[in-house]
Design an enzyme around this catalytic site. Sequence first.
Site, PDB file in Angstrom:
ATOM      1  N   GLU A 126     -30.835  53.817 -54.620  1.00 56.61           N
ATOM      2  CA  GLU A 126     -31.640  52.991 -55.502  1.00 56.61           C
ATOM      3  C   GLU A 126     -30.893  51.668 -55.684  1.00 56.61           C
ATOM      4  OE1 GLU A 126     -31.990  54.186 -59.618  1.00 56.61           O
ATOM      5  OE2 GLU A 126     -33.721  52.859 -59.939  1.00 56.61           O
TER       6      GLU A 126
ATOM      7  N   ARG B 238     -21.533  66.608 -54.777  1.00 58.62           N
ATOM      8  CA  ARG B 238     -21.130  65.216 -54.829  1.00 58.62           C
ATOM      9  C   ARG B 238     -19.619  65.147 -54.942  1.00 58.62           C
ATOM     10  NH1 ARG B 238     -24.305  62.562 -59.508  1.00 58.62           N
ATOM     11  NH2 ARG B 238     -22.936  60.805 -59.057  1.00 58.62           N
TER      12      ARG B 238
ATOM     13  N   LYS C  70     -22.938  55.424 -62.049  1.00 57.44           N
ATOM     14  CA  LYS C  70     -23.401  54.035 -62.031  1.00 57.44           C
ATOM     15  C   LYS C  70     -23.448  53.446 -63.424  1.00 57.44           C
ATOM     16  CE  LYS C  70     -26.208  53.550 -57.930  1.00 57.44           C
ATOM     17  NZ  LYS C  70     -27.586  53.553 -57.455  1.00 57.44           N
TER      18      LYS C  70
END
Length: 559
Positions: free
Chosen positions: A36, A262, A272
């Site tokens: 994104e 992850r 983020k």
Amino acid sequence: MNENHAAPSHFIRQLIQADLDANRHPQGITTRFPPEPNGYLHIGHAKSICLNFGIAREFSGRCFLRFDDTNPDRESPEFVSAIKQDVQWLGFDWEDRLRHASDYFEQLYGFAVELIKAGHAFVCDLSAEEIRTTRGTLTTPGSNSPFRDRSAEENLDLFSRMRDGEFAEGSRVLRAKIDMSSPNIHLRDPALYRIRYQTHHNTGDQWCIYPMYDFTHPLSDAIEGVTHSLCTLEFEDNRALYDWVLEHVSAPARPYQTEFSRLSLEYTVVSKRLLTALVSQQVVSGWDDPRMPTLSGMRRRGFPPEAIVDFCGRIGVTRNQQNVELSVLENCVREALDPSVPRAFSVLRPLKVVIENYPDDQEEHFVAQNHPNDASLGERHVPFCRELFIEQDDFMENPPGKFFRLAPGREVRLRYAYLVTCTDVIHDENGNVAEVRCTYDPETRGGNAPDGRKVKGTIHWVSAKHAQDATVRLYEPLFNDPEPKFSSEDNLADILNPNSCVTIEQAKIEPSLVSAKPGACFQFERLGYFCVDPTSTEVTPVFNRAVSLRDTWQRVKNQ
RNA sequence: UGGGGUGUAGCCAAGUGGUAAGGCACCGGAUUUUGAUUCCGGCAUUCCCAGGUUCGAAUCCUGGCACCCCAGCCA
């Protein structure tokens, strides 16, 4: 890089190999990297990039770079171009496969209409708050929306009027009609479209309804012909919805999602939200601050892309919680830099040395190897005179036993130059060592004694007359805690390492370093690998330390 | 206490019923004009725990325990 090591066999590779063996993908495999554009890419993304692009390369497949841009509130072109640059920097090429989820908005709308016509979706007038309270909890089922049984005709009409901008933001959503009592919360009539009057970085003001991730992602995969949709473990529960969407519309293909864990790296954070906070609160100088775990930060720090790709290969791909020690990354950086980077001399914390028996007006130069193990990197000349600078750490008035650098009465080798013996120490008014006096042995030019006497210590130096000042930045982890925890209420200052960036304004560098261009990397002998900062000039050279050398003395000293 | 996952050395990680790879870290030791690099050697009688099946189990079965993820109109 580790060409000697066979590519580790991880479960995704095995899965793909099995699919290929069963001839499930006669056209070859297709993957995608779907960021994104709401921030810069970080080390966690690198793992995903290496997996998706790497696996496509390995199996002669294709990989799309797809911007997952369905939320105009937080996305921007700045992030789009930064992401493209970072993917290329890592060495991957999307060729003609650059896409945006927003490229598919019209098709997605069509799929939503299909869902409505088949009675699988409805327009819901409940507020966000009401939807939340009727969703139930982890242990109790939710309840049906009062709007759940609207006719297909009414839903179609309402949905098209949503698109036309007749309704206020937040007043209605399109929801899938699945099961409000599902133990999987993602299946409790999830929202598919919301109304947002916000200019989109790609589609401008063309749309005021935007599809949600769970609806967009499987269909974007299907449109691109993605065969293996690889994502992280927190999307595992979403897989049921991913499959549901594909099974309830006329999707052009049937992709499958596979999850892997992850990456988390000691002393860093790859959320983020926190990275954005560090930037906006100006804790760091920007997304490319060399302390940031972003790809642009690591690039500025001096990490070569091969080191990051190597790192991603070494950590593997599994479904375990992965908390990797910093030393693995540092080792990759050293291993990438050591064989190729030229050596040079720099003194970070200068201590003046006067060679008492060296004539005041004399100068000479020594030939120094640019690489001790690779003559092809050539040599350079290093000037020498009566007054030098050495590292403060390389002199001790009362040294412990194992110290074999300079001390009163001791002899050391000035690398490539002479053997010198300390004859005197001069203190300032506070009693600190201000200057060291030495004598040199003229018979030892180049650093070897004709009588064969052994000198254990070799130290670097710089000619006081010829050295130039430079700014050098030394880095440590941004956080104190190996597993930084934070919440939005936390005061960032409390969790940050105050020494994460130490700037030395007047380091002394040898003349050959003055004209080094931004991006160039060197090993400052005995100090580490340093990279010229983009802001560097010949008047004020600026070097960032990518990583120190392995330091056995530090360990000996500390025990 | 609903659902979905994961447990192999300090940290990663291979292992897919035949007797625990590899990397990082750590500890020796050799070479070294960088206390670097390089090189050699060491580092899990045991795989979260307890039972069971089997000639044989990290791998299969049963029962525990621990940890992670999910209740955005974010992705």
